[in-house]
Enzyme design. Structure first.
Site, PDB file in Angstrom:
ATOM      1  N   CYS A  82     -30.399  31.296 -21.529  1.00  0.00           N
ATOM      2  CA  CYS A  82     -31.053  32.591 -21.324  1.00  0.00           C
ATOM      3  C   CYS A  82     -30.081  33.771 -21.430  1.00  0.00           C
ATOM      4  O   CYS A  82     -30.512  34.908 -21.571  1.00  0.00           O
ATOM      5  CB  CYS A  82     -31.761  32.622 -19.971  1.00  0.00           C
ATOM      6  SG  CYS A  82     -33.063  31.393 -19.819  1.00  0.00           S
ATOM      7  N   HIS A 317     -40.473  36.463 -20.298  1.00  0.00           N
ATOM      8  CA  HIS A 317     -39.076  36.058 -20.461  1.00  0.00           C
ATOM      9  C   HIS A 317     -38.928  35.195 -21.711  1.00  0.00           C
ATOM     10  O   HIS A 317     -38.998  33.970 -21.639  1.00  0.00           O
ATOM     11  CB  HIS A 317     -38.651  35.285 -19.205  1.00  0.00           C
ATOM     12  CG  HIS A 317     -37.286  34.693 -19.253  1.00  0.00           C
ATOM     13  ND1 HIS A 317     -36.257  35.211 -20.002  1.00  0.00           N
ATOM     14  CD2 HIS A 317     -36.771  33.599 -18.610  1.00  0.00           C
ATOM     15  CE1 HIS A 317     -35.166  34.469 -19.819  1.00  0.00           C
ATOM     16  NE2 HIS A 317     -35.452  33.481 -18.995  1.00  0.00           N
TER      17      HIS A 317
END
Length: 362
Positions: A82, A317
């Site tokens: 991420c 996200h």
């Protein structure tokens, strides 16, 4: 030393997995962003993109070609989970400061809808244990004493801030429409967030605190910035907005990845002789509310400075794109504020890695 500055930034609208961008391959999401940011540039040294869920190969080069950029622009794909999108920007800034070029496009792209990955990759070996991110969010909540009430309160706050910004049209500057879609899919319909938060059940652990409301979903999207050497940018008539100052990467136990921004931010500020009081804006990725509350409390960051237009808990996200979304948000938000001097973008990722970048507002 050459100074790296950010002069342009854009992101796509963010779509739910199997939602509004379900048939778009990642290069189709990234290409319009690269095309827009690269328009009018005489020379682009490289394009650096984060990509986590595939389909593999050099996604940055594929996206460069899809965008119709000159064949001389190479393309580098990186994976720091991420953190990859923010790492791509960090790398571009360091390359400029090291004299390895004057113009880079950097960010990340993710298409969870088209991904061929059926299971996630390992974050940690069996000797340490390899918890899923939701379980890791529960670990962070337990370690730092973040209650369900605190998580829900933060999630509600984030949702309301995001909805307000959307209704005021503040996201229109940062979003590049894709196939006439100009809105984050999660914002198409308002949700009774307080009621949903109260009714939501723990998802990852019996009697846990992490729910579908105080954690993010799975999404598709892309974001990138144009990073240039400052004198070169000015010579080409471009206005620097964020000047790269310094960055930090920290590793912690992989059971607590959401807490990884804590040491990264702390070490970054200490090395530069700064405190939280000196920073005007923080953008920390909202994968889980437990993470944000823990970071805010451990670092004493007031919520008035943190994710002031909401974040991933509401808009979503898209993994490696999220770090670039943070910088894109800062790029536009600092231009609305007079007298602001410093901003920090930070993100934690699987395996227990935190990345933090310090910018001076030009």
């Amino acid at each position: 030393m050459s100074k790296a500055v950010i002069v342009k930034a854009k992101r796509t609208p963010i779509g739910k997995k199997n939602g509004q961008f379900q048939k778009l391959m990642p290069e189709k999401l990234a290409a319009p962003i690269l095309q827009t940011l690269g328009e009018g540039m005489e020379e682009i040294n490289d394009v650096i993109l984060g990509n986590v869920v595939g389909p593999g190969g050099n996604m940055a080069r594929l996206s460069v070609l899809e965008a119709g950029l000159p064949l001389s622009v190479p393309g580098l794909t990186i994976d720091r989970q991420c953190s990859a999108g923010l790492e791509a920007i960090r790398l571009a800034c360091n390359l400029i400061q090291g004299g390895a070029g004057t113009c880079f496009l950097a960010g990340g792209v993710e298409s969870t809808s088209t991904s061929l990955q059926q299971t996630r990759p390992r974050f940690s070996p069996d000797t340490l244990g390899d918890p899923d991110m939701g379980v890791a969010a529960e670990n962070v909540a337990e370690k730092y004493g973040v209650t369900r009430e605190k998580q829900d309160a933060y999630a509600i706050k984030s949702y309301l801030l995001t909805q307000e910004a959307h209704e005021q049209g503040l996201f229109s500057e940062e979003i590049l429409p894709i196939q006439s879609i100009d809105i984050d899919e999660e914002l198409v319909k308002k949700r009774p967030i307080e009621r949903l938060a109260k009714r939501a059940k723990p998802v990852f652990k019996e009697n846990g605190t992490v729910t579908a409301v105080n954690s993010c979903g799975i999404h598709d999207g892309a974001a990138a910035v144009l990073v240039m050497e400052e004198k070169q940018a000015i010579a080409e008539g471009l206005q620097p907005v964020l000047r790269f100052v310094d960055s930090e990467v920290a590793g912690i136990h992989p059971h607590f990845p959401g807490a990884a921004p804590i040491p990264a931010i702390r070490q970054l500020l200490e090395r530069n002789g700064l405190t939280v009081n000196d920073i005007d804006l923080f953008e920390i990725n909202e994968a889980f509310a437990s993470k944000i509350v823990a970071c805010a409390e451990e670092l004493s960051i007031p919520y008035e400075k943190l994710n002031v237009r909401g974040g991933a808990l509401t808009i979503g996200h898209p993994y490696s794109a999220s770090g670039a979304v943070l910088v894109t948000r800062l790029f536009y938000e600092v231009q609305r504020r007079k007298g602001a001097k410093y901003a920090v973008a930070a993100i934690g990722s699987g395996g227990g890695i935190g990345v933090a970048v310090l910018f001076e507002i030009v």
